[in-house]
Design an enzyme around this catalytic site. Structure first.
Site, PDB file in Angstrom:
ATOM      1  N   ARG A  35      11.475  -2.783  11.379  1.00 47.77           N
ATOM      2  CA  ARG A  35      10.405  -2.107  12.113  1.00 47.77           C
ATOM      3  C   ARG A  35       9.965  -2.988  13.271  1.00 47.77           C
ATOM      4  O   ARG A  35       9.857  -4.204  13.113  1.00 47.77           O
ATOM      5  CB  ARG A  35       9.225  -1.892  11.154  1.00 47.77           C
ATOM      6  CG  ARG A  35       8.785  -0.456  11.056  1.00 47.77           C
ATOM      7  CD  ARG A  35       7.791  -0.290   9.949  1.00 47.77           C
ATOM      8  NE  ARG A  35       6.451  -0.751  10.323  1.00 47.77           N
ATOM      9  CZ  ARG A  35       5.373  -0.575   9.572  1.00 47.77           C
ATOM     10  NH1 ARG A  35       5.478   0.024   8.408  1.00 47.77           N
ATOM     11  NH2 ARG A  35       4.197  -1.005   9.971  1.00 47.77           N
ATOM     12  N   ARG A  58      -9.545   1.198   8.962  1.00 50.33           N
ATOM     13  CA  ARG A  58      -9.172  -0.185   9.263  1.00 50.33           C
ATOM     14  C   ARG A  58     -10.231  -0.905  10.068  1.00 50.33           C
ATOM     15  O   ARG A  58     -10.046  -2.069  10.404  1.00 50.33           O
ATOM     16  CB  ARG A  58      -7.893  -0.181  10.097  1.00 50.33           C
ATOM     17  CG  ARG A  58      -6.610  -0.435   9.298  1.00 50.33           C
ATOM     18  CD  ARG A  58      -5.483  -0.327  10.288  1.00 50.33           C
ATOM     19  NE  ARG A  58      -4.308  -1.051   9.994  1.00 50.33           N
ATOM     20  CZ  ARG A  58      -3.218  -0.534   9.431  1.00 50.33           C
ATOM     21  NH1 ARG A  58      -3.215   0.699   9.007  1.00 50.33           N
ATOM     22  NH2 ARG A  58      -2.146  -1.263   9.285  1.00 50.33           N
ATOM     23  N   LYS A  70       0.829  -1.218   0.000  1.00 51.63           N
ATOM     24  CA  LYS A  70       0.000   0.000   0.000  1.00 51.63           C
ATOM     25  C   LYS A  70       0.857   1.259   0.000  1.00 51.63           C
ATOM     26  O   LYS A  70       0.573   2.203  -0.726  1.00 51.63           O
ATOM     27  CB  LYS A  70      -0.913   0.048   1.246  1.00 51.63           C
ATOM     28  CG  LYS A  70      -1.950  -1.043   1.314  1.00 51.63           C
ATOM     29  CD  LYS A  70      -2.951  -0.813   2.450  1.00 51.63           C
ATOM     30  CE  LYS A  70      -2.328  -0.803   3.836  1.00 51.63           C
ATOM     31  NZ  LYS A  70      -1.709  -2.086   4.246  1.00 51.63           N
ATOM     32  N   ARG A  85      11.796  -7.355   5.306  1.00 51.70           N
ATOM     33  CA  ARG A  85      11.772  -5.915   4.995  1.00 51.70           C
ATOM     34  C   ARG A  85      12.746  -5.151   5.875  1.00 51.70           C
ATOM     35  O   ARG A  85      12.775  -5.320   7.080  1.00 51.70           O
ATOM     36  CB  ARG A  85      10.351  -5.386   5.200  1.00 51.70           C
ATOM     37  CG  ARG A  85      10.215  -3.899   4.992  1.00 51.70           C
ATOM     38  CD  ARG A  85       8.786  -3.510   4.703  1.00 51.70           C
ATOM     39  NE  ARG A  85       7.983  -3.295   5.891  1.00 51.70           N
ATOM     40  CZ  ARG A  85       6.753  -2.784   5.870  1.00 51.70           C
ATOM     41  NH1 ARG A  85       6.179  -2.485   4.723  1.00 51.70           N
ATOM     42  NH2 ARG A  85       6.081  -2.605   6.981  1.00 51.70           N
ATOM     43  N   ARG A 136      -0.689  -8.982  13.344  1.00 56.06           N
ATOM     44  CA  ARG A 136      -1.264  -7.932  12.479  1.00 56.06           C
ATOM     45  C   ARG A 136      -2.190  -8.555  11.431  1.00 56.06           C
ATOM     46  O   ARG A 136      -3.231  -7.996  11.088  1.00 56.06           O
ATOM     47  CB  ARG A 136      -0.153  -7.115  11.810  1.00 56.06           C
ATOM     48  CG  ARG A 136       0.554  -6.162  12.790  1.00 56.06           C
ATOM     49  CD  ARG A 136       1.904  -5.706  12.263  1.00 56.06           C
ATOM     50  NE  ARG A 136       1.812  -4.805  11.132  1.00 56.06           N
ATOM     51  CZ  ARG A 136       2.832  -4.580  10.285  1.00 56.06           C
ATOM     52  NH1 ARG A 136       3.997  -5.187  10.471  1.00 56.06           N
ATOM     53  NH2 ARG A 136       2.686  -3.746   9.282  1.00 56.06           N
TER      54      ARG A 136
END
Ligand code: AMP
Length: 218
Positions: free
Chosen positions: A155, A90, A16, A129, A166
């Protein structure tokens, strides 16, 4: 050019953020990422940041009113270029509150584009990532940030156990938004597998359809 507002929906790791940056530049939209706004608040150690740090790092959602406030003050009015919402709404409640904020400003309802990526691919993408604290996610081959030279890190919420949490939050709280927007006739779905450029092409075709007053590939 008339105002156009776009919402990008999709699981964490769907791309996104990347797609939002590309589309915002192409369409001159204001890119609003609630995740980025919250991470900035955390990094700055502001009152908001201190309040949400633990929730964000555990992979849970921060309270609806709090994120709505962040978005609402940046929506602008009908005379401004549109916004590109990335990571908001969300929950169904956020979607309902956003619809109210649009109606209060007499704005046309936003176009919603859902990026679909299987869970296994999300876990693979996020657990590899690497992120620059200043510039965001970076290509996997970089040892340091190719833009500013800072060292790259992981992160806090990209650790595999948090990614799985998540994903489960997404399935429970965010996935129902697709049916809600589909029922209103404002949802398009794109396949999120492939190169960023090919996915951007799919999204651009939908937006061109919306700009032309058509229904894209709806
Ligand atoms: P993101 O960068 O969009 O993956 O968001 C990172 C984290 O910020 C999420 O896991 C949530 O903790 C929080 N967050 C971002 N957007 C929202 C939202 N719309 N509602 C609640 N929490 C959010």
């Amino acid at each position: 050019m008339t105002r156009l507002d776009v919402i990008l929906v999709g699981p964490p790791g769907a791309g996104k953020g990347t797609q939002a940056s590309l589309l915002a530049a192409r369409e001159a939209l204001r890119h609003l990422s609630t995740g980025d706004l919250l991470r900035e608040a955390i990094a700055a150690g502001s009152e908001l940041g201190l309040r949400v740090k633990g929730v964000v790092e555990a992979g849970h959602l921060v309270p609806d009113e709090l994120v709505l406030g962040l978005v609402e003050e940046r929506l602008g009015d009908s005379g401004l270029p549109g916004v590109l919402l990335d990571g908001f709404p969300r929950t169904l409640r956020q979607a309902e509150m956003l619809a109210g904020a649009f109606a209060a400003r007499r704005l046309e309802p936003p176009h919603v584009i859902e990026i679909v990526v299987p869970d296994d691919e999300v876990v693979r993408r996020l657990s590899t990532r690497r992120t620059c604290s200043a510039c965001g996610p970076r290509p996997a081959h970089e040892a340091a940030c190719g833009t500013c030279g800072k060292p790259l890190g992981v992160r806090a919420d990209d650790r595999e156990s948090v990614v799985r949490e998540r994903l489960s939050v997404y399935a429970r709280q965010t996935a129902p938004l697709s049916d809600w927007y589909r029922a209103q006739g404002c949802l398009d779905v794109v396949d999120g597998l492939g190169s960023p450029e090919s996915i951007a092409g799919r999204i651009a075709a939908i937006v061109d359809g919306a700009r032309g007053g058509g229904a894209g590939n709806r």
